[in-house]
Design an enzyme around this catalytic site. Structure first.
Site, PDB file in Angstrom:
ATOM      1  N   ASP A 404      96.608 106.302   3.570  1.00 41.91           N
ATOM      2  CA  ASP A 404      96.521 105.019   2.739  1.00 41.91           C
ATOM      3  C   ASP A 404      97.412 104.158   3.230  1.00 41.91           C
ATOM      4  O   ASP A 404      98.233 104.464   4.122  1.00 41.91           O
ATOM      5  CB  ASP A 404      97.103 105.510   1.411  1.00 41.91           C
ATOM      6  CG  ASP A 404      96.932 104.544   0.131  1.00 41.91           C
ATOM      7  OD1 ASP A 404      95.982 103.651   0.292  1.00 41.91           O
ATOM      8  OD2 ASP A 404      97.639 104.670  -0.941  1.00 41.91           O
ATOM      9  N   GLU A 407      96.511  99.471   6.360  1.00 43.74           N
ATOM     10  CA  GLU A 407      95.864  98.005   6.819  1.00 43.74           C
ATOM     11  C   GLU A 407      96.577  97.221   7.870  1.00 43.74           C
ATOM     12  O   GLU A 407      96.194  96.770   8.637  1.00 43.74           O
ATOM     13  CB  GLU A 407      96.002  97.273   5.599  1.00 43.74           C
ATOM     14  CG  GLU A 407      94.536  97.622   4.606  1.00 43.74           C
ATOM     15  CD  GLU A 407      95.174  98.829   3.673  1.00 43.74           C
ATOM     16  OE1 GLU A 407      96.346  98.927   3.637  1.00 43.74           O
ATOM     17  OE2 GLU A 407      94.165  99.418   3.216  1.00 43.74           O
ATOM     18  N   ASP A 481      90.960 100.417  -4.352  1.00 43.38           N
ATOM     19  CA  ASP A 481      91.298 100.143  -5.770  1.00 43.38           C
ATOM     20  C   ASP A 481      90.297  99.507  -6.525  1.00 43.38           C
ATOM     21  O   ASP A 481      90.454  98.542  -6.813  1.00 43.38           O
ATOM     22  CB  ASP A 481      92.733  99.558  -5.531  1.00 43.38           C
ATOM     23  CG  ASP A 481      93.607 100.466  -4.932  1.00 43.38           C
ATOM     24  OD1 ASP A 481      93.575 101.813  -4.860  1.00 43.38           O
ATOM     25  OD2 ASP A 481      95.053 100.064  -4.882  1.00 43.38           O
TER      26      ASP A 481
END
Ligand code: MIG
Length: 813
Positions: A404, A407, A481
């Protein structure tokens, strides 16, 4: 009082802005260097390399030499393509066995034509400015439709849309105007009247795809780095997908448990809660393969640790879970806590593994652990170090990791790393701005490769939020999300369909929705749909209502149990489709468009999808809705629930009370279903039934299926430990024959005593099955070999012993 800053100089006006764009200019010379053609223009050059008869790369460069290195997205390509080159007064024409590439000498614009001279793609001259931005426009006829681009909001067809590729952590609601999410797949598929081609811009910096702003052209640009473009010819959409995945790679066959039902929450807080959760699944007989540990399992969010109070005995917990057939997948973020006493941080600093600022200091960003440093995955030695660290998890029995925040997401205004942070990039340093979109994929690559090393022949599973082209080689992708909104349930369909067309077959949303509070009805409808998504995980955020399948009382629970169970019954078919995807790159979950590219009704059909070729799913995605329109393409479609046959090529109104999600199977197809199991790697009894839809007693009826099986967990299948069972059904005027055979019997033995064959809605009533006794359904259910006819449902059930030599059943009609 104002200082001089108040009297700032003008920005460039529009006119100036235009004048700043340079073009490559007129053709000057053609050179050949090995397999590379170099077209020199007045102000720049283009290198053209043919990778096959239907795929070429064109890279714009300045100066003498071209750098032909690629990003990690592109697999090494080899092989010679025979190309004939002809120079004419106004054009240079390159011709392969399938296409011709026509360069206009006046401005080096480039067209691709078929060998009859029909235009396929037209690229106007590439332009650039002093800031290093580059772009080109491409012809867009009125019949254009666009697909691909990976994980994007809005509907299936991207005509009229405009997107940016810049991996971004978007917690704000995902709405159509959001141009960038967590993943960047710079692949655009352009379809005109059923004919498709793909354009892949291999640039891991920021890129822009604009199919909105101009009436007759679309534009592809990048902010930094090279204009390094691949043209991928179709003309079939399937050809584009399979060629694009031969370029950027295909997903390996995942372990079977990874395609089971997964349960997650931010967070299951301690060992008791996790064990209780697992026991509840088993007690309630709701199938489940994986439970996720979100960030609270760690010791103050330090990766590669467990909180000693919340999880005093992770190994013991893992063993107990395994005895229940449940695995743990823990989250691992890239941020390493700045803490002088923390081993991973110490090692990272000492061995120089962290990303640095241009000036040489370590780059620090705020994330969950507080001030953190970030491994520089662009360095192979750092990737190897990170991969090795996973021994901490594999020693505990863990085989899957959840990446997670890769990015990378950082809690600052830009939401990510400073653009001038530097990546070592194995000796070719580049700024973060130039490599941003590849960071997350390199983290998952390091994780996947590390796990492969440590798992001793077992297949790993990696789940990632961020990625770049080629991510499918290393990880499954969840769509980040989302919220418990009906709109987000609906949006997951086109999003995941386009991800499939972009080479990522293993994808899915958080079922039930992550943020916001789900409801009984939303969870039911979303789970019905999610049961058929390649990646199937229920996940919800901290502070939201509980979202486990039993959270809304018995009625809800019963429906969820039924649909999660349905996924497990379909597991042989699903696993088969994952195997196909690993072999040919085609997605498991498909837009109807992929199978019916010439049907104008499906070009933007965003609320139905196919699983494989023949199973059509039409979820209900609005509240208080018990009917919906379903489009059935050509052919006859059989209602999975009622057996009713519908002629296709038209819309029907499906009745869908809360316990029904409309599903249809195409007549003439076969689908393998197995037994209901509580976990996917339960191989104790692999009994399988082949469901044949709409068999006809006529010589032109034929149906075929191939069932791929292996141990589901190891890489032994690559050494031949696999089973392939081919089934054929052939019609005749007096009989219908079902035959089956194993392609290399004994290479892998499946635990199974019997095979079933069920004919749904055959055109005939069976009189006899040669060599097989007619039995009652009870006797069949008790395991006897024989056949039975259900005249009400119009179903012929047959059951036989499963023998290595295969067999044949002749049905007299
Ligand atoms: O800033 O780890 O998308 O699935 O539960 C939030 C906590 C960080 C974002 C992920 C979500 C996960 C959450 N993470």
């Amino acid at each position: 009082m104002d200082g001089s800053a108040a009297i700032k100089p003008d920005k460039y006006g529009q006119v100036h802005e235009q004048a700043l764009w340079q073009r490559i200019g007129a053709f000057e010379a053609l050179e050949k260097d090995g397999e590379t053609y170099i077209c020199r223009g007045a102000k720049g050059s283009a290198a053209i390399i043919f990778l096959s008869d239907d795929m070429f790369r064109v890279k714009i460069f300045h100066g003498e030499q071209v750098d032909l290195s690629s990003t990690v997205a592109v697999l090494p390509q080899s092989g010679h393509v025979s190309v004939s080159v002809a120079e004419h007064a106004e054009q240079v024409i390159f011709r392969t066995a399938l296409i011709q590439v026509v360069l206009d000498k006046s401005n080096l614009s480039l067209a691709v034509e078929d060998l009859d001279g029909q235009l396929i793609m037209q690229q106007h001259p590439v332009e650039w400015n002093a800031r290093g931005e580059m772009h080109a426009s491409y012809a867009m006829p009125t019949e254009s439709h666009f697909y691909g681009l990976g994980e994007k909001t809005s509907f299936l067809d991207k005509r009229g849309e405009k997107y940016t590729n810049w991996n971004t952590d978007v917690y704000a609601p995902h709405v159509p105007e959001i141009e960038a999410l967590y993943e960047s797949i710079p692949l655009l598929i352009h379809m005109v009247e059923g004919r498709s081609y793909g354009l892949f811009l291999d640039n891991p910096g920021r890129s822009d795809f604009d199919m909105r702003s101009h009436e007759t052209s679309f534009k592809i640009g990048c902010s930094t780095g090279a204009y390094d473009l691949y043209f991928i010819h179709g003309p079939q959409l399937k050809d584009v997908v399979s060629r694009y995945t031969s370029l950027t790679g295909r997903m390996d066959l995942p372990p079977k448990w990874a395609i089971g039902y997964h349960q997650s929450r931010y967070s299951y807080m301690n060992q008791q809660e996790v064990l209780e959760l697992a026991r509840t699944f088993r007690a309630k007989q709701i199938p489940c393969d994986v439970i996720y540990l979100d960030i609270h399992y760690m010791d103050e969010y330090r990766v590669f640790t467990f909180d000693p109070v919340r999880f005093p005995d992770p190994k013991g917990m893992m063993e107990e879970l395994r005895s229940m057939g449940i695995r743990i997948v823990p989250i691992v973020d890239p941020g390493v806590k700045k803490d002088a006493k923390y081993k991973i941080y110490q090692e990272g600093v000492r061995e120089n593994h962290f990303v640095k600022k241009m000036e040489g200091d370590i780059y620090f960003g705020e994330v969950w652990p507080g001030t953190s440093a970030f491994p520089d995955f662009t360095e192979d030695r750092t990737a190897a170090w990170w991969g090795d660290k996973h021994k901490y998890y594999t020693d505990l029995g863990i085989q899957g990791i959840w990446n997670d925040m890769n990015e990378p997401a950082i809690f600052n205004e830009s939401k990510t790393m400073d653009l001038d942070a530097m990546h070592g990039n194995n000796g070719k340093p580049l700024t973060h701005e130039e490599l941003h979109n590849i960071y997350g994929m390199l983290m998952s690559k390091a994780t996947y490769e590390g796990l492969c090393e440590q798992l001793d022949g077992q297949r790993p599973f990696v789940l990632t939020r961020a990625g770049y082209a080629g991510i499918q080689r290393y990880a499954a992708v969840w769509t980040g999300d989302n919220r418990s909104f009906w709109e987000h349930m609906a949006m997951a369909m086109p999003m995941v369909m386009n991800m499939g067309l972009s080479g990522i077959p293993f994808a899915g949303p958080d079922i039930g929705g992550f943020a916001h509070d789900t409801s009984s009805e939303l969870l039911i409808r979303w789970t019905q749909m999610g049961a058929f998504f390649p990646y199937c995980r229920n996940h919800s955020a901290i502070g939201t209502v509980r979202q486990e399948p039993w959270s809304f009382g018995e009625k809800t629970e019963a429906i969820l149990r039924e649909y999660i169970g349905l996924r497990y019954r379909f597991m042989p078919h699903l696993y088969n489709l994952f195997h196909d995807a690993a072999v040919n790159g085609l997605p498991v979950l498909r837009p109807l468009l992929l199978e019916y590219p010439n049907d104008p009704n499906v070009t933007n059909l965003s609320d139905q999808f196919l699983i494989g070729e023949d199973l059509l799913i039409a979820p209900v995605y609005r509240p208080d809705t018990t009917h919906r329109a379903v489009y059935l393409p050509e052919g006859t479609w059989i209602d999975y629930w009622t057996g009713e046959a519908h002629a296709g090529g038209r819309h029907i109104l499906a009745h869908a009370p809360l316990e029904i999600m409309p599903m249809y199977v195409k007549a003439g197809s076969i689908i393998a279903e197995g037994l209901l199991k509580q976990s996917a790697d339960d191989t104790a009894n692999e009994q399988v039934t082949f469901h044949v839809y709409g068999a006809a007693a006529s010589a032109d009826f034929a149906a075929a299926y191939k069932l791929y099986e292996d141990d589901g967990v190891s890489f032994a299948h690559q050494q031949g430990a696999r089973s392939e069972l081919a089934v054929q059904v052939a019609g005749g005027s007096e009989s219908v024959t079902v035959s089956w055979s194993y392609s290399s019997p004994g290479a892998f033995r499946v635990n199974r005593e019997q095979l079933g064959f069920t004919l749904h809605q055959p055109s005939f009533v069976p009189k006899a099955v040669a060599g097989l006794a007619q039995l009652s359904f009870d006797a069949l259910g008790a395991g006897q070999a024989g056949w039975a006819w259900d005249a009400v449902k119009r179903e012929l059930h047959m059951q036989v012993a499963d023998r290595a030599e295969g067999g044949q059943l002749e049905i007299t009609v």
